[in-house]
Design a protein around this motif. Structure first.
Motif, PDB file in Angstrom:
ATOM      1  N   THR A 165       0.842  -1.202   0.000  1.00 44.47           N
ATOM      2  CA  THR A 165       0.000   0.000   0.000  1.00 44.47           C
ATOM      3  C   THR A 165       0.875   1.249   0.000  1.00 44.47           C
ATOM      4  OG1 THR A 165      -1.743  -1.163   1.204  1.00 44.47           O
ATOM      5  CG2 THR A 165      -1.823   1.239   1.216  1.00 44.47           C
ATOM      6  N   ILE A 166       0.544   2.176  -0.862  1.00 49.24           N
ATOM      7  CA  ILE A 166       1.293   3.432  -0.949  1.00 49.24           C
ATOM      8  C   ILE A 166       0.310   4.570  -1.155  1.00 49.24           C
ATOM      9  CG2 ILE A 166       1.638   3.217  -3.451  1.00 49.24           C
ATOM     10  CD1 ILE A 166       4.385   4.540  -3.056  1.00 49.24           C
ATOM     11  N   SER A 219       2.349  -0.679 -11.872  1.00 52.35           N
ATOM     12  CA  SER A 219       3.190  -0.625 -10.673  1.00 52.35           C
ATOM     13  C   SER A 219       4.661  -0.487 -11.055  1.00 52.35           C
ATOM     14  CB  SER A 219       2.978  -1.877  -9.816  1.00 52.35           C
ATOM     15  OG  SER A 219       1.665  -1.923  -9.289  1.00 52.35           O
ATOM     16  N   ASP A 220       5.082  -1.201 -12.103  1.00 55.03           N
ATOM     17  CA  ASP A 220       6.467  -1.079 -12.575  1.00 55.03           C
ATOM     18  C   ASP A 220       6.755   0.329 -13.077  1.00 55.03           C
ATOM     19  OD1 ASP A 220       7.155  -3.664 -11.943  1.00 55.03           O
ATOM     20  OD2 ASP A 220       6.801  -4.465 -13.948  1.00 55.03           O
ATOM     21  N   GLN A 221       5.803   0.931 -13.786  1.00 59.24           N
ATOM     22  CA  GLN A 221       5.986   2.298 -14.270  1.00 59.24           C
ATOM     23  C   GLN A 221       6.089   3.277 -13.101  1.00 59.24           C
ATOM     24  OE1 GLN A 221       2.614   2.802 -16.855  1.00 59.24           O
ATOM     25  NE2 GLN A 221       3.592   1.783 -18.587  1.00 59.24           N
ATOM     26  N   LEU A 222       5.288   3.040 -12.063  1.00 57.23           N
ATOM     27  CA  LEU A 222       5.355   3.887 -10.877  1.00 57.23           C
ATOM     28  C   LEU A 222       6.697   3.704 -10.174  1.00 57.23           C
ATOM     29  CD1 LEU A 222       3.813   5.904  -9.123  1.00 57.23           C
ATOM     30  CD2 LEU A 222       2.858   3.973  -7.846  1.00 57.23           C
ATOM     31  N   SER A 223       7.182   2.469 -10.103  1.00 59.22           N
ATOM     32  CA  SER A 223       8.499   2.213  -9.506  1.00 59.22           C
ATOM     33  C   SER A 223       9.592   2.941 -10.283  1.00 59.22           C
ATOM     34  CB  SER A 223       8.793   0.707  -9.491  1.00 59.22           C
ATOM     35  OG  SER A 223       7.913   0.029  -8.621  1.00 59.22           O
ATOM     36  N   ALA A 281       4.272   8.598  -2.764  1.00 59.21           N
ATOM     37  CA  ALA A 281       4.815   8.375  -4.111  1.00 59.21           C
ATOM     38  C   ALA A 281       5.418   9.658  -4.677  1.00 59.21           C
ATOM     39  CB  ALA A 281       3.718   7.845  -5.030  1.00 59.21           C
ATOM     40  N   LEU A 282       4.730  10.769  -4.475  1.00 61.99           N
ATOM     41  CA  LEU A 282       5.235  12.059  -4.968  1.00 61.99           C
ATOM     42  C   LEU A 282       6.538  12.441  -4.268  1.00 61.99           C
ATOM     43  CD1 LEU A 282       1.893  14.078  -5.193  1.00 61.99           C
ATOM     44  CD2 LEU A 282       3.251  13.207  -7.089  1.00 61.99           C
ATOM     45  N   SER A 283       6.593  12.216  -2.966  1.00 56.69           N
ATOM     46  CA  SER A 283       7.801  12.553  -2.209  1.00 56.69           C
ATOM     47  C   SER A 283       8.994  11.720  -2.660  1.00 56.69           C
ATOM     48  CB  SER A 283       7.543  12.342  -0.709  1.00 56.69           C
ATOM     49  OG  SER A 283       8.716  12.597   0.049  1.00 56.69           O
ATOM     50  N   LEU A 284       8.779  10.426  -2.854  1.00 55.14           N
ATOM     51  CA  LEU A 284       9.869   9.552  -3.307  1.00 55.14           C
ATOM     52  C   LEU A 284      10.345   9.931  -4.704  1.00 55.14           C
ATOM     53  CD1 LEU A 284       8.504   6.099  -2.046  1.00 55.14           C
ATOM     54  CD2 LEU A 284      10.483   7.333  -1.154  1.00 55.14           C
ATOM     55  N   ALA A 285       9.400  10.294  -5.573  1.00 57.44           N
ATOM     56  CA  ALA A 285       9.765  10.680  -6.940  1.00 57.44           C
ATOM     57  C   ALA A 285      10.573  11.969  -6.948  1.00 57.44           C
ATOM     58  CB  ALA A 285       8.511  10.820  -7.796  1.00 57.44           C
TER      59      ALA A 285
END
Length: 435
Positions: free
Chosen positions: A25-26, A225-229, A31-35
């Motif tokens: 779960t994210i 999910s891979d694209q998000l990673s 996600a924005l912070s990690l990116a």
């Protein structure tokens, strides 16, 4: 029983795949912070900004001295140079003026140790070059900012897409449960001889199609999910699970593209760089004033440092004519500036068109969502009635399958409409952000 066992094995296979790759779960903010911290596009933009800053430091040569050291070993029998070597070595005697020796000096060595100093004083064209380099730093900073905004938009779009896929997964799972229930009822009636083989086969096809759709959704979830990673610069293979998210306008709907948006402002700054470059080219017509100094040690022996001498001075130089090179360079820079002005105007017009299209998408998606809200309620009620009548043998298998398919499609269309609205709002923010 054989067909039912096949369906159960197939369903267990789906559940097993899901169990093997438990979703992580994210939240969108995470996600924005990690990116923003690890995205490679942002890192490249930041490196370009560092390069621009380093280029500015190179222009410090505009006023800093340049010092050069050299050690040179030479040997000659040229009469003029041979006598000059002796003079530089402070080694001339009366015998050296013998005409025979002057004309045929033989091999004469010289070991020269030299220190050169150049000190810029006034170079107006170079001053403009430094100003242009400083503007490039500002442009790189704006480009980095726009890259960060683009990454935020892309990550949000992927998150919304992933959220939609999970909504679609729930719809298809519900449809699969309904199809299996219909199949079980039809199978029992077929075993009792109350239904035809074709009815059972139609329901079986419906179940198989639903299972295939379910499998496609699992694959799409893994791919997204891979694209998000990738956007977060994280290892591939992690399945992400989203939290419910709802985007809306921070203040109000913006109808005009802001001209102070980072990328547009970068292009405007680029126009200023051309102004500075043109001014610098014009200033290349002005005289330059620079100082210089030289200190030498000459000796006839290697590693000898006996005779020292120096000279120093100030040089005023002026390129009066350069074959129209400067004039044509200014003309070229002026044309390039005009080109950038047209590109900026075209960019603003294109972005304005994109904004209007995005606003229409938001309105259309909201209208479609509301329309489907009523349709889903009606389709759900219709399916419930048909199921009751089907169990009583009052409607055909095709009728119940059609109603079930229609309900699933409308639920998926509503989820797509919500995705289209949320994605358009996200893109609208990207088009109009000036933070």
């Amino acid at each position: 029983m054989r067909l039912l066992s096949m369906f159960l094995v197939s369903l267990l296979g789906f559940l097993n795949v899901e169990a093997q790759q438990l979703p992580t779960t994210i939240q969108l903010e995470e996600a924005l912070s990690l990116a923003q911290k690890a995205n490679q596009q942002i890192k490249i933009a930041q490196i370009n900004q560092q390069i621009a800053s380093a280029n500015v430091k190179q222009t410090e040569a505009l006023w800093l001295p340049q010092l050069n050291f050299s050690y040179t070993a030479m040997n000659t029998n040229n009469p003029l140079n041979a006598f000059g070597f002796k003079l530089q070595q402070a080694n001339v005697t009366a015998a050296d003026f013998n005409p025979a020796l002057l004309n045929n000096p033989g091999a004469t060595p010289n070991y020269l140790t030299q220190l050169n100093l150049q000190q810029p004083i006034i170079n107006m064209d170079m001053l403009q070059m430094r100003k242009a380099a400083e503007q490039q730093v500002q442009i790189s900073s704006l480009q980095t900012k726009r890259t960060e905004e683009a990454v935020k938009m892309q990550v949000t779009q992927l998150y919304l897409q992933l959220n939609f896929l999970y909504q679609a997964l729930d719809v298809v799972k519900s449809a699969l449960t309904t199809s299996q229930s219909i199949y079980q009822f039809t199978k029992n009636r077929f075993d009792q001889g109350l239904m035809q083989k074709s009815d059972l086969l139609n329901v079986e096809v419906q179940v198989k199609n639903t299972e295939t759709r379910l499998n496609e959704l699992y694959s799409n979830i893994a791919q997204t999910s891979d694209q998000l990673s990738l956007m977060m610069n994280k290892p591939q293979g992690v399945i992400y699970k989203t939290k419910t998210v709802s985007l809306d306008f921070a203040n109000e709907l913006v109808l005009i593209i802001p001209t102070d948006r980072a990328d547009l402002k970068a292009m405007q700054t680029g126009l200023g760089v051309y102004d500075i470059a043109i001014k610098g080219s014009k200033m290349s017509w002005l005289p330059r004033l620079n100082a210089f100094a030289n200190y030498q040690l000459n000796d006839r022996k290697a590693l000898g440092f006996n005779a020292g001498s120096y000279f120093a001075g100030i040089q005023l130089s002026w390129d009066i004519m350069k074959g129209n090179q400067t004039k044509n360079k200014i003309a070229s820079q002026t044309i390039e500036k005009a080109k950038l002005q047209e590109q900026l105007a075209a960019r603003v017009n294109q972005e304005q068109t994109e904004l209007q299209n995005t606003i229409r998408k938001i309105k259309d998606a909201r209208y479609k969502y509301q329309q489907l809200e009523t349709s889903i309620t009606q389709a759900d009620e219709s399916l419930r009635i048909l199921q009751n009548r089907y169990q009583q043998g009052l409607v055909s298998t095709n009728d119940i399958l059609l109603a079930q398919t229609q309900l699933s499609q409308q639920k998926l269309q509503q989820a797509e409409a919500k995705l289209m609205e949320q994605a358009a709002i996200n893109y609208h923010e990207f088009l109009t952000t000036v933070k």
